[in-house]
Design an enzyme around this catalytic site. Structure first.
Site, PDB file in Angstrom:
ATOM      1  CG  ASN A   1      -2.395  -0.426   8.247  1.00 12.97           C
ATOM      2  OD1 ASN A   1      -1.966  -1.240   9.055  1.00 12.97           O
ATOM      3  ND2 ASN A   1      -3.329  -0.709   7.357  1.00 12.97           N
TER       4      ASN A   1
ATOM      5  CG  HIS B   1      -7.438  -5.072   3.134  1.00 13.67           C
ATOM      6  ND1 HIS B   1      -6.272  -5.159   3.858  1.00 13.67           N
ATOM      7  CD2 HIS B   1      -7.219  -4.059   2.258  1.00 13.67           C
ATOM      8  CE1 HIS B   1      -5.392  -4.268   3.432  1.00 13.67           C
ATOM      9  NE2 HIS B   1      -5.949  -3.574   2.444  1.00 13.67           N
TER      10      HIS B   1
ATOM     11  CD  GLU C   1      -1.478  -2.196   5.198  1.00 11.11           C
ATOM     12  OE1 GLU C   1      -1.168  -1.200   4.506  1.00 11.11           O
ATOM     13  OE2 GLU C   1      -2.571  -2.770   5.106  1.00 11.11           O
TER      14      GLU C   1
ATOM     15  NE  ARG D   1      -3.192  -6.434   8.633  1.00 11.32           N
ATOM     16  CZ  ARG D   1      -3.463  -5.437   7.791  1.00 11.32           C
ATOM     17  NH1 ARG D   1      -2.654  -5.176   6.777  1.00 11.32           N
ATOM     18  NH2 ARG D   1      -4.540  -4.709   7.942  1.00 11.32           N
TER      19      ARG D   1
ATOM     20  CD  GLU E   1      -5.075   1.725   5.542  1.00 10.69           C
ATOM     21  OE1 GLU E   1      -5.569   2.321   4.571  1.00 10.69           O
ATOM     22  OE2 GLU E   1      -3.850   1.594   5.714  1.00 10.69           O
TER      23      GLU E   1
ATOM     24  CE1 TYR F   1       0.837   1.829   4.501  1.00 10.65           C
ATOM     25  CE2 TYR F   1       2.857   1.100   3.447  1.00 10.65           C
ATOM     26  CZ  TYR F   1       1.572   0.837   3.891  1.00 10.65           C
ATOM     27  OH  TYR F   1       1.036  -0.415   3.740  1.00 10.65           O
TER      28      TYR F   1
HETATM   29  C1  NOJ Z   1      -2.788   0.582   3.041  1.00  8.99           C
HETATM   30  C2  NOJ Z   1      -3.690  -0.464   2.484  1.00  8.99           C
HETATM   31  O1  NOJ Z   1      -4.215  -1.241   3.531  1.00  8.99           O
HETATM   32  C3  NOJ Z   1      -3.020  -1.362   1.446  1.00  8.99           C
HETATM   33  O2  NOJ Z   1      -4.015  -2.082   0.819  1.00  8.99           O
HETATM   34  C4  NOJ Z   1      -2.196  -0.531   0.492  1.00  8.99           C
HETATM   35  O3  NOJ Z   1      -1.625  -1.318  -0.520  1.00  8.99           O
HETATM   36  C5  NOJ Z   1      -1.128   0.194   1.274  1.00  8.99           C
HETATM   37  N1  NOJ Z   1      -1.775   1.106   2.197  1.00  8.99           N
HETATM   38  C6  NOJ Z   1      -0.148   0.998   0.413  1.00  8.99           C
HETATM   39  O4  NOJ Z   1      -0.805   2.033  -0.213  1.00  8.99           O
END
Ligand code: NOJ
Length: 547
Positions: free
Chosen positions: A337, A148, A410, A103, A193, A339
């Site tokens: 995405n 992006h 992500e 990706r 995002e 985290y």
């Molecule tokens: C989401 C973003 O799409 C990416 O560019 C970024 O590096 C990561 N989060 C980590 O923060």
């Protein structure tokens, strides 16, 4: 005697390990055979070559050059990992990882220097064409993000995403890339995002263009962005899809909002409201049965706008019925995405004190925090490890939008450097276990893209936070890349289609040479290593026990 001691330690460590959220009961777990494995990057973060050939200026070039003080280490992406020149090595790394997909994103000003179709860069077109061909040569599926975060600066001077002019202009850009690459690219995402693009770009002083204008332009941005996305998907479906045979979706993002007190109805409501504001803002218009913004957003922003003296016109723009229908259903899959997680509660009945008025946060009326949690940390203050949040998020999407196909576009974790990134290994094992748990409970997850292929420019954090499976030596002329331990583990996961908790390689000769040269600060400990330490000990004892 020592055997008894080991037995006791083993028992107590088993209990400790069982408290790791998401820790699976068995040590090897399998994914379905057709599961899509990938690894990700984005143009500004890795390419460099900021003014190579006839590339135009992007909003990130502009921000980092005009206001370096806004970046933690005052750095920029002028050279970064130099993927503009090192792309063959990148593909080699992608192959080493045994993933089926890569990706990456296209830089709009590299392809159309001024943003408009009157000027197209042959060198820019060729760069991505070569990259795509090289991937296909090795049977790796390119998964291409059209946007992006690299808006041509000239378009920003027209107001960027707040100006409806962006809709036809984005469509022209998308048409060109579909004409150029659509014969070879079978998975597209329009925009990465949207929440970040709009709220972090326009609402607060965080991401480019750093408007820092709360409560109004972010909603204009969102409105235009949704329409631009929908127009591009319609264009793809009408003119390209049948002939080119690919799929097109969008990637949303959120942290999981865990109710601070799960027994409190008010906290559970705050969690649901946060999901509607973060994901529903863009998800509801595209993926829900009836389309349009979520009811809770429409009502809250309308009422608050009235109270704040904006009259009858809400700060959240309204869609016509025709627009609602045009946007609904415009995604072939749900890209997400994520985290980390936050604990959330409602900002009290008066919703006062905490947030600027008006603002997105005040409209949402939810307080988010990670204070007091015992989740392991990472190289980023905002990112704490709570795999159950990934499970909850996937199940929420599954329930809310009637079981869409989901691709985790992500997921990954940062540290401050080094090659012995066992904390990252634990993170991937834990989060992938949570993904599998969600799949077992019905979520239709078809793929997982690890973030990131290599260390890169982490936006406002510059080069201080590392997400890569590959280490990049930003001081060497070729930006030498070296696999970290996590690269070898992730490669094993993709190759075997399974998570194997017992696979914990140590540094090989190549890695030892590079590790010896790394500066001391890159080995800075972070709290994720606590998790790493206890799991390593647990596995070491387990091994001793078996011998
Ligand atoms: C989401 C973003 O799409 C990416 O560019 C970024 O590096 C990561 N989060 C980590 O923060």
């Amino acid at each position: 005697m020592w055997q008894v001691l080991i037995k006791i330690s083993l028992l107590s460590l088993c209990c400790a390990a069982a408290t790791v959220p998401g820790k699976p009961s068995s040590s090897v777990r399998h994914f379905p055979n057709d599961f899509l494995w990938g690894v990700g990057s984005s143009s500004y973060q890795i390419e460099g070559g900021w003014n190579a050939d006839d590339k135009g200026e992007s909003i990130w070039d502009y921000l980092t050059h005009q206001n370096p003080e806004k970046i933690v280490d005052q750095s920029n992406g002028d050279i970064s990992a130099d993927s503009y020149h090192q792309w063959r090595r990148d593909v080699q790394m992608v192959r080493e990882l045994h993933v089926t997909s890569y990706r990456f994103s296209l830089s709009w000003p590299r392809i159309m220097p001024g943003g408009y179709m009157n000027q197209v860069s042959t060198a820019g077109i060729k760069y991505y064409s070569n990259l795509i061909d090289e991937l296909l040569r090795y049977n790796i599926t390119p998964m291409v993000t059209i946007y992006h975060w690299e808006l041509p600066q000239r378009l920003q001077e027209l107001g960027g995403w707040t100006n409806p002019e962006i809709i036809p202009v984005f469509q022209d850009y998308a048409r060109l890339v579909l004409e150029m690459y659509g014969d070879r690219v079978k998975i597209w995402t329009t925009i990465n995002e949207p929440w970040h693009v709009c709220e972090h770009g326009y609402g607060v002083d965080y991401m480019a263009p750093s408007y820092n204008f709360p409560g109004i332009p972010a909603y204009l941005c969102g409105h235009n962005l949704l329409k631009a996305h929908a127009e591009v998907v319609h264009m793809y479906r009408n003119e390209f899809q049948q002939r080119q045979g690919g799929r097109m979706g969008i990637t949303l993002d959120t942290s999981w909002p865990e109710p601070r007190d799960p027994d409190s109805a008010e906290d559970r409501e705050a969690s649901e409201r946060a999901m509607q504001f973060y994901v529903g803002w863009f998800g509801h218009p595209i993926f829900s049965k009836h389309g349009n913004y979520p009811k809770v957003m429409i009502e809250r922003i309308r009422n608050l706008s009235k109270q704040q003296g904006f009259g009858a016109r809400s700060r959240l723009p309204e869609f016509t019925m025709e627009e609602i229908h045009r946007i609904k259903g415009t995604s072939d899959f749900f890209g997400i995405n994520s985290y980390t997680s936050n604990l959330v509660n409602s900002n009290g009945h008066n919703n006062t004190g905490k947030f600027p008025i008006p603002s997105f946060n005040h409209d949402m009326g939810v307080v988010e925090s990670q204070a007091g949690v015992d989740w392991p940390g990472s190289g980023s203050v905002w990112l704490k490890v709570y795999p159950k949040g990934m499970y909850n998020l996937l199940m929420w999407i599954h329930r809310e939008y009637n079981g869409p196909e989901i691709i985790v576009t992500e997921n990954g974790v940062s540290d401050r450097g080094g090659l012995e990134d066992y904390a990252r290994v634990d993170y991937y094992n834990l989060y992938l276990s949570a993904v599998l748990d969600a799949m077992e409970d019905g979520a239709n997850v078809s793929g997982y893209i690890a973030w990131s292929l290599m260390d890169s420019y982490e936006w406002k954090a510059g080069y201080t936070e590392k997400f890569g499976l590959y280490h990049v030596d930003f001081n060497s002329p070729n930006r030498t890349r070296t696999p970290k331990i996590s690269a070898r583990v992730f490669s094993n996961i993709c190759k075997t289609n399974s998570i194997d908790w017992s696979y914990r390689p140590t540094l090989n000769d190549e890695q030892l040479v590079v590790a010896a040269r790394l500066p001391a600060e890159s080995m800075e400990p972070n709290s994720a290593s606590t998790l790493n330490w206890s799991l390593s000990l647990f596995l070491a004892i387990l091994l001793a026990w078996h011998c």
